[in-house]
Design an enzyme around this catalytic site. Structure first.
Site, PDB file in Angstrom:
ATOM      1  N   TYR A  33       0.982  -1.303   0.026  1.00 63.37           N
ATOM      2  CA  TYR A  33       0.034   0.035   0.066  1.00 63.37           C
ATOM      3  C   TYR A  33       0.753   1.307  -0.134  1.00 63.37           C
ATOM      4  O   TYR A  33       2.080   1.174   0.171  1.00 63.37           O
ATOM      5  CB  TYR A  33      -0.962  -0.170   1.236  1.00 63.37           C
ATOM      6  CG  TYR A  33      -0.333   0.176   2.729  1.00 63.37           C
ATOM      7  CD1 TYR A  33       0.585  -0.717   3.127  1.00 63.37           C
ATOM      8  CD2 TYR A  33      -0.504   1.517   3.084  1.00 63.37           C
ATOM      9  CE1 TYR A  33       1.018  -0.267   4.364  1.00 63.37           C
ATOM     10  CE2 TYR A  33       0.092   1.884   4.364  1.00 63.37           C
ATOM     11  CZ  TYR A  33       0.989   0.836   5.026  1.00 63.37           C
ATOM     12  OH  TYR A  33       1.443   1.052   6.335  1.00 63.37           O
ATOM     13  N   LYS A 148       6.544  -2.017   1.739  1.00 61.62           N
ATOM     14  CA  LYS A 148       5.472  -1.287   2.529  1.00 61.62           C
ATOM     15  C   LYS A 148       4.171  -2.288   2.223  1.00 61.62           C
ATOM     16  O   LYS A 148       3.304  -2.146   1.543  1.00 61.62           O
ATOM     17  CB  LYS A 148       5.064  -0.137   1.973  1.00 61.62           C
ATOM     18  CG  LYS A 148       4.057   0.940   2.850  1.00 61.62           C
ATOM     19  CD  LYS A 148       4.330   2.416   2.493  1.00 61.62           C
ATOM     20  CE  LYS A 148       3.019   3.031   3.319  1.00 61.62           C
ATOM     21  NZ  LYS A 148       3.325   3.246   4.666  1.00 61.62           N
ATOM     22  N   GLU A 181      12.034   2.301  14.172  1.00 58.19           N
ATOM     23  CA  GLU A 181      11.007   3.125  13.662  1.00 58.19           C
ATOM     24  C   GLU A 181       9.713   3.276  14.414  1.00 58.19           C
ATOM     25  O   GLU A 181       9.545   2.394  15.191  1.00 58.19           O
ATOM     26  CB  GLU A 181      10.880   3.230  12.067  1.00 58.19           C
ATOM     27  CG  GLU A 181      10.161   1.735  11.898  1.00 58.19           C
ATOM     28  CD  GLU A 181       9.897   1.448  10.485  1.00 58.19           C
ATOM     29  OE1 GLU A 181      10.005   2.386   9.770  1.00 58.19           O
ATOM     30  OE2 GLU A 181       9.928   0.178   9.858  1.00 58.19           O
ATOM     31  N   LEU A 206      11.263   0.946   7.316  1.00 58.88           N
ATOM     32  CA  LEU A 206      10.650   1.530   5.836  1.00 58.88           C
ATOM     33  C   LEU A 206      11.347   2.820   5.540  1.00 58.88           C
ATOM     34  O   LEU A 206      11.476   3.744   6.396  1.00 58.88           O
ATOM     35  CB  LEU A 206       9.080   1.616   6.124  1.00 58.88           C
ATOM     36  CG  LEU A 206       8.361   2.140   4.716  1.00 58.88           C
ATOM     37  CD1 LEU A 206       8.492   0.940   3.561  1.00 58.88           C
ATOM     38  CD2 LEU A 206       7.175   2.859   5.131  1.00 58.88           C
TER      39      LEU A 206
HETATM   40  C1  LIG Z   1       6.226   1.515   9.610  1.00 57.83           C
HETATM   41  C2  LIG Z   1       6.494   2.835   8.965  1.00 57.83           C
HETATM   42  N1  LIG Z   1       7.612   3.585   8.798  1.00 57.83           N
HETATM   43  C3  LIG Z   1       7.621   4.700   8.333  1.00 57.83           C
HETATM   44  C4  LIG Z   1       6.517   5.426   7.782  1.00 57.83           C
HETATM   45  C5  LIG Z   1       6.703   6.833   7.124  1.00 57.83           C
HETATM   46  O1  LIG Z   1       6.856   6.631   5.857  1.00 57.83           O
HETATM   47  P1  LIG Z   1       6.175   7.824   4.792  1.00 57.83           P
HETATM   48  O2  LIG Z   1       7.031   9.053   5.324  1.00 57.83           O
HETATM   49  O3  LIG Z   1       6.517   7.336   3.520  1.00 57.83           O
HETATM   50  O4  LIG Z   1       4.633   8.012   5.332  1.00 57.83           O
HETATM   51  C6  LIG Z   1       5.402   4.746   7.676  1.00 57.83           C
HETATM   52  C7  LIG Z   1       4.159   5.245   7.052  1.00 57.83           C
HETATM   53  O5  LIG Z   1       3.140   4.791   7.126  1.00 57.83           O
HETATM   54  C8  LIG Z   1       5.465   3.464   8.271  1.00 57.83           C
HETATM   55  O6  LIG Z   1       4.091   2.734   8.340  1.00 57.83           O
END
Ligand SMILES: Cc1ncc(COP(=O)(O)O)c(C=O)c1O
Length: 286
Positions: A33, A148, A181, A206
């Site tokens: 997603y 993701k 994270e 991620l």
């Molecule tokens: C586990 C995780 N890490 C980091 C992020 C941040 O990613 P982004 O800046 O692309 O929203 C998300 C966003 O949903 C996430 O689910």
């Protein structure tokens, strides 16, 4: 005004939007997603989000559900049909519908669902003015969190635990005490010298799109970034702490496991990153 969703080629009333019970997303979390922020009528950093989608699909050998040039059109159309000026647009691609069997089915068309939702931008601003609290939890996710994937049960449990503790985010922490994270965000600290620190994204987290754009924002503001791991103890003693994600941008963290960060108020560097973000991010008209 009824909400509209896109499901496999059709725009349908949100309340009637369905996928088949044998969709592999439903049965195996076999899908990926993306979430893009919509701000002031623009989709934020859409090319970067679609680039990461491409990588997630490739890593899992899932095909594109539509050609890559068509997906932005669908995202815009869903945003438009839902009259979203500020909020988010969500897209999910799964391996498709097939009789339940673990191995990849042959010739199945990937499923695509797109939804959009309004959000109150002033509420996010108010949250940033007071900052959020995080708790820490042991890392218990699989090794491929760089993808993701919709398989988010550890994140669900961690964020529920945060909520029950009166916090808004949970940080996954390695056995050696380094912060990975958040359940839905990347983690950052700012040292006493004003250096931004965030863990490298090659492995174990991620690679957040907001994180990537914040590198550009930091460069514009003349701030230095160090990509390295940091411990929970270092975060508790930091000058500032924040999280980043598409829906939170740079959001100040004012407490970790009940310990106040600095004076317990959002830090000025975090707020300046937040302020400068929209001017730097790529904005595609919705
Ligand atoms: C586990 C995780 N890490 C980091 C992020 C941040 O990613 P982004 O800046 O692309 O929203 C998300 C966003 O949903 C996430 O689910």
């Amino acid at each position: 005004m009824p909400r509209i969703a896109y499901v496999n080629g059709r725009y349908v009333a949100h309340a009637d939007a369905v996928v088949h019970i044998e969709d592999r997303g439903y049965q195996f979390a076999d899908g990926v997603y993306e979430v893009c922020e919509v701000a002031r009528g623009f989709i934020v950093d859409m090319p970067r989000h679609l680039g990461r989608l491409n990588r997630s699909l490739r890593e899992l050998s899932i095909g594109w559900p539509v050609t890559p040039d068509v997906l932005p059109i669908i995202l815009r159309e869903v945003v438009r049909r839902n009259h979203v000026t500020d909020g988010l647009v969500y897209l999910q691609v799964t391996r498709g519908v097939a009789s339940r069997d673990f191995v990849f089915p042959a010739g199945t068309k990937p499923s695509l669902v797109v939804t959009a939702r309004k959000a109150d931008p002033t509420a996010a601003g108010r949250r940033a003015e007071s900052g959020i609290k995080v708790i820490t939890v042991p890392e218990n996710r699989w090794d491929r969190v760089d993808i993701k994937s919709v398989g988010l049960l550890p994140n669900v449990l961690a964020k529920q635990k945060a909520k029950e503790a009166g916090a808004q985010e949970a940080w996954f922490v390695d056995a050696d005490g380094t912060v990975k994270e958040g359940g839905s965000s990347n983690a950052w600290i700012i040292t006493r010298d004003g250096v931004l620190v965030t863990r490298p994204a090659e492995h174990g987290i991620l690679r957040g799109i907001t994180r990537t754009t914040l590198f550009d924002v930091a460069a514009k503001l003349g701030l230095k970034i160090e990509e390295r791991g940091f411990s929970v103890a270092e975060a508790k003693a930091a000058r500032e702490v924040f999280i980043s994600s598409a829906t939170t941008i740079a959001m100040p963290v004012v407490a970790i496991d009940g310990v106040l960060v600095a004076n317990g108020h959002p830090g000025s560097i975090t707020l300046s990153l937040r302020q400068a973000f929209f001017g730097v991010a790529e904005k595609s008209p919705a």
